[in-house]
Design an enzyme around this catalytic site. Structure first.
Site, PDB file in Angstrom:
ATOM      1  N   PRO A 131       0.797  -1.232   0.000  1.00  4.65           N
ATOM      2  CA  PRO A 131       0.000   0.000   0.000  1.00  4.65           C
ATOM      3  C   PRO A 131       0.827   1.279   0.000  1.00  4.65           C
ATOM      4  O   PRO A 131       0.452   2.273  -0.618  1.00  4.65           O
ATOM      5  CB  PRO A 131      -0.839  -0.128   1.277  1.00  4.65           C
ATOM      6  CG  PRO A 131      -1.000  -1.589   1.472  1.00  4.65           C
ATOM      7  CD  PRO A 131       0.307  -2.188   1.030  1.00  4.65           C
ATOM      8  N   SER A 135       7.692   0.988  -6.168  1.00  4.16           N
ATOM      9  CA  SER A 135       8.897   0.692  -6.948  1.00  4.16           C
ATOM     10  C   SER A 135      10.131   0.411  -6.095  1.00  4.16           C
ATOM     11  O   SER A 135      11.143  -0.061  -6.617  1.00  4.16           O
ATOM     12  CB  SER A 135       9.192   1.862  -7.894  1.00  4.16           C
ATOM     13  OG  SER A 135       8.158   2.013  -8.839  1.00  4.16           O
ATOM     14  N   TRP A 159      -2.345  -4.061  -5.292  1.00  5.49           N
ATOM     15  CA  TRP A 159      -2.286  -4.132  -6.754  1.00  5.49           C
ATOM     16  C   TRP A 159      -1.835  -5.507  -7.226  1.00  5.49           C
ATOM     17  O   TRP A 159      -1.057  -5.617  -8.184  1.00  5.49           O
ATOM     18  CB  TRP A 159      -1.360  -3.057  -7.340  1.00  5.49           C
ATOM     19  CG  TRP A 159      -1.866  -1.670  -7.206  1.00  5.49           C
ATOM     20  CD1 TRP A 159      -1.275  -0.648  -6.548  1.00  5.49           C
ATOM     21  CD2 TRP A 159      -3.085  -1.135  -7.744  1.00  5.49           C
ATOM     22  NE1 TRP A 159      -2.042   0.489  -6.624  1.00  5.49           N
ATOM     23  CE2 TRP A 159      -3.165   0.214  -7.352  1.00  5.49           C
ATOM     24  CE3 TRP A 159      -4.128  -1.679  -8.508  1.00  5.49           C
ATOM     25  CZ2 TRP A 159      -4.236   1.031  -7.704  1.00  5.49           C
ATOM     26  CZ3 TRP A 159      -5.194  -0.866  -8.851  1.00  5.49           C
ATOM     27  CH2 TRP A 159      -5.234   0.475  -8.456  1.00  5.49           C
ATOM     28  N   ARG A 248       9.734  -6.574 -18.259  1.00  5.79           N
ATOM     29  CA  ARG A 248       9.670  -5.232 -18.840  1.00  5.79           C
ATOM     30  C   ARG A 248       9.706  -5.273 -20.366  1.00  5.79           C
ATOM     31  O   ARG A 248       9.147  -4.389 -21.020  1.00  5.79           O
ATOM     32  CB  ARG A 248      10.788  -4.369 -18.269  1.00  5.79           C
ATOM     33  CG  ARG A 248      10.466  -3.925 -16.852  1.00  5.79           C
ATOM     34  CD  ARG A 248      11.613  -3.329 -16.100  1.00  5.79           C
ATOM     35  NE  ARG A 248      11.180  -3.030 -14.737  1.00  5.79           N
ATOM     36  CZ  ARG A 248      11.973  -2.968 -13.678  1.00  5.79           C
ATOM     37  NH1 ARG A 248      13.281  -3.166 -13.824  1.00  5.79           N
ATOM     38  NH2 ARG A 248      11.495  -2.708 -12.481  1.00  5.79           N
ATOM     39  N   ARG A 273     -13.884  10.187 -42.262  1.00  4.53           N
ATOM     40  CA  ARG A 273     -14.719  11.318 -41.874  1.00  4.53           C
ATOM     41  C   ARG A 273     -14.452  12.548 -42.743  1.00  4.53           C
ATOM     42  O   ARG A 273     -13.285  12.849 -43.051  1.00  4.53           O
ATOM     43  CB  ARG A 273     -14.490  11.684 -40.404  1.00  4.53           C
ATOM     44  CG  ARG A 273     -15.467  12.762 -39.936  1.00  4.53           C
ATOM     45  CD  ARG A 273     -15.234  13.160 -38.500  1.00  4.53           C
ATOM     46  NE  ARG A 273     -16.155  14.230 -38.132  1.00  4.53           N
ATOM     47  CZ  ARG A 273     -16.068  14.924 -37.012  1.00  4.53           C
ATOM     48  NH1 ARG A 273     -15.120  14.664 -36.130  1.00  4.53           N
ATOM     49  NH2 ARG A 273     -16.926  15.876 -36.741  1.00  4.53           N
ATOM     50  N   GLU A 368       5.079  -2.564 -13.363  1.00  5.71           N
ATOM     51  CA  GLU A 368       6.394  -3.198 -13.613  1.00  5.71           C
ATOM     52  C   GLU A 368       7.528  -2.180 -13.426  1.00  5.71           C
ATOM     53  O   GLU A 368       8.557  -2.225 -14.076  1.00  5.71           O
ATOM     54  CB  GLU A 368       6.442  -3.793 -15.024  1.00  5.71           C
ATOM     55  CG  GLU A 368       7.405  -4.956 -15.185  1.00  5.71           C
ATOM     56  CD  GLU A 368       6.758  -6.293 -14.884  1.00  5.71           C
ATOM     57  OE1 GLU A 368       7.460  -7.311 -14.896  1.00  5.71           O
ATOM     58  OE2 GLU A 368       5.537  -6.325 -14.621  1.00  5.71           O
ATOM     59  N   GLU A 372       9.637   6.637 -14.237  1.00  7.62           N
ATOM     60  CA  GLU A 372      10.659   7.443 -13.560  1.00  7.62           C
ATOM     61  C   GLU A 372      11.768   6.550 -13.016  1.00  7.62           C
ATOM     62  O   GLU A 372      12.956   6.897 -13.079  1.00  7.62           O
ATOM     63  CB  GLU A 372      10.012   8.249 -12.428  1.00  7.62           C
ATOM     64  CG  GLU A 372       9.105   9.379 -12.888  1.00  7.62           C
ATOM     65  CD  GLU A 372       7.734   8.906 -13.335  1.00  7.62           C
ATOM     66  OE1 GLU A 372       6.963   9.737 -13.839  1.00  7.62           O
ATOM     67  OE2 GLU A 372       7.418   7.700 -13.186  1.00  7.62           O
TER      68      GLU A 372
END
Length: 383
Positions: A131, A135, A159, A248, A273, A368, A372
């Protein structure tokens, strides 16, 4: 237009790519909007994926899988995520974390836990994030304390894909507190979800990838046998770092699939369109926008497939995996936003594929390892 052609894909991975494309067209894409709106878990599509041998097939043949390598998984991932990211994530999470056990666990662990996943009888999950910690792998606080021939687990995870649906999860937990060895304080464990002290509930509905379910897990004196330790105590950080290098690259594939979907939608809409007596695509500014989308997409795809080779050969894997994940997922965000702009007011309608793609694109830049953090890895591991 065809964006996910197989000219860049190694020859041995092209058959799997074709299988994935056919499955995606038959099972995923026609049901994508329904599952997005309902937020239901796509159990029937998962079962169809198992029957098609396209779920959990990275597992080696000796444990019941096809032994698909990273190139084959990436080829499959592109196709699944172009069709729908939420359903695709559910298909891939069915065996999430298994690699850590079949690469580093015992034969007994593989026979008891990996084989049933490969054979479609069980599903797994991976519990890392908490929670208050995402990372920072070295900062995770859930503990596993040795007590005789058992480990006692206490803490929370957040998560967690399949935290409710899984039969067992791979858990990353703190087993030490050595301030001088920050990266040696965690270990990996197999935790059956029917163990006393394991409680999981679904996280409230997300804005995107709604067909995939994540959970909040609480561990309250949850006891598991000591033999459920994967590898050795203190190996957790390194095992997870290696796992994430492969993961990754797969997430870069998530970005490529989502980006391809956005470009396809934008291309079709702008060529169909009419405004001011001509199609939107006749305007040079729109043509330039579409051109930029294609340039960014092809750049991301080329980098991702190069990174796939580097990671497979363990050639500065962390650097290449981080670059591919960052570039591909941010490309998905950029082209989805441009696609929304080209659609004008229609872009905000729930029934529009571009609206779903736009929402989905925001997710892989976070999971994952947030981008940053990827930039930290790129800088720190630059050759």
């Amino acid at each position: 237009m065809e964006l996910l052609d197989d000219s860049i894909v190694p020859e041995h991975a092209r058959d799997v790519k074709a299988e994935a494309r056919e499955f995606a067209r038959e099972h995923i894409q026609p049901n994508a909007q329904e599952y997005f709106q309902s937020g239901e878990y796509p159990e029937e599509i998962l079962e169809a994926g198992r029957e098609a041998d396209l779920v959990a097939q990275d597992i080696p043949e000796e444990w019941g899988g096809r032994g698909l390598d990273l190139a084959q998984l990436l080829a499959m991932t592109e196709e699944f995520y172009r069709a729908d990211a939420g359903i695709a994530l559910t298909l891939q999470l069915a065996s999430f974390g298994c690699e850590i056990t079949y690469e580093h666990g015992s034969e007994e662990q593989c026979e008891e836990y990996i084989r049933p996943v490969a054979e479609g009888e069980q599903r797994s999950g991976l519990a890392v994030s908490e929670p208050d910690t995402g990372s920072d792998l070295a900062g995770m606080q859930t503990t596993a304390e040795k007590d005789g021939d058992e480990y006692v687990i206490n803490g929370e995870k957040y998560w967690i894909g399949n935290g409710v649906e899984a039969d067992w999860i791979t858990l990353y937990a703190r087993t030490g507190d050595d301030e001088d060895n920050r990266y040696g304080n965690h270990s990996m464990f197999i935790v059956p979800t029917d163990t006393d002290g394991y409680e999981a509930e679904h996280i409230p509905e997300k804005m995107a990838m709604r067909a995939s379910k994540q959970a909040h897990i609480e561990f309250d004196d949850c006891r598991i046998p000591a033999e459920n330790l994967i590898g050795s105590e203190g190996d957790g950080f390194m095992l997870l770092a290696d796992f994430f290098n492969h993961g990754r690259v797969a997430v870069a594939g998530h970005g490529l699939g989502i980006a391809a979907a956005a470009i396809e939608e934008a291309w079709e809409f702008t060529h169909d369109r009419e405004e001011f007596g001509r199609t939107i695509s006749d305007f040079q500014s729109v043509q330039h926008g579409l051109a930029d989308m294609l340039v960014e997409f092809e750049s991301a795809r080329t980098l991702t497939w190069r990174a796939r080779e580097k990671v497979a050969n363990e050639d500065n894997a962390g650097y290449w995996a981080a670059m591919a994940k960052t570039k591909a997922t941010e490309t998905a965000v950029d082209v989805a936003e441009q696609g929304m702009q080209f659609h004008g007011g229609r872009s905000v309608l729930d029934e529009r594929r571009i609206a779903r793609v736009y929402r989905d694109a925001r997710i892989p830049v976070i999971y994952e390892g947030a981008n940053e953090i990827q930039r930290n890895l790129i800088y720190g591991q630059a050759p």
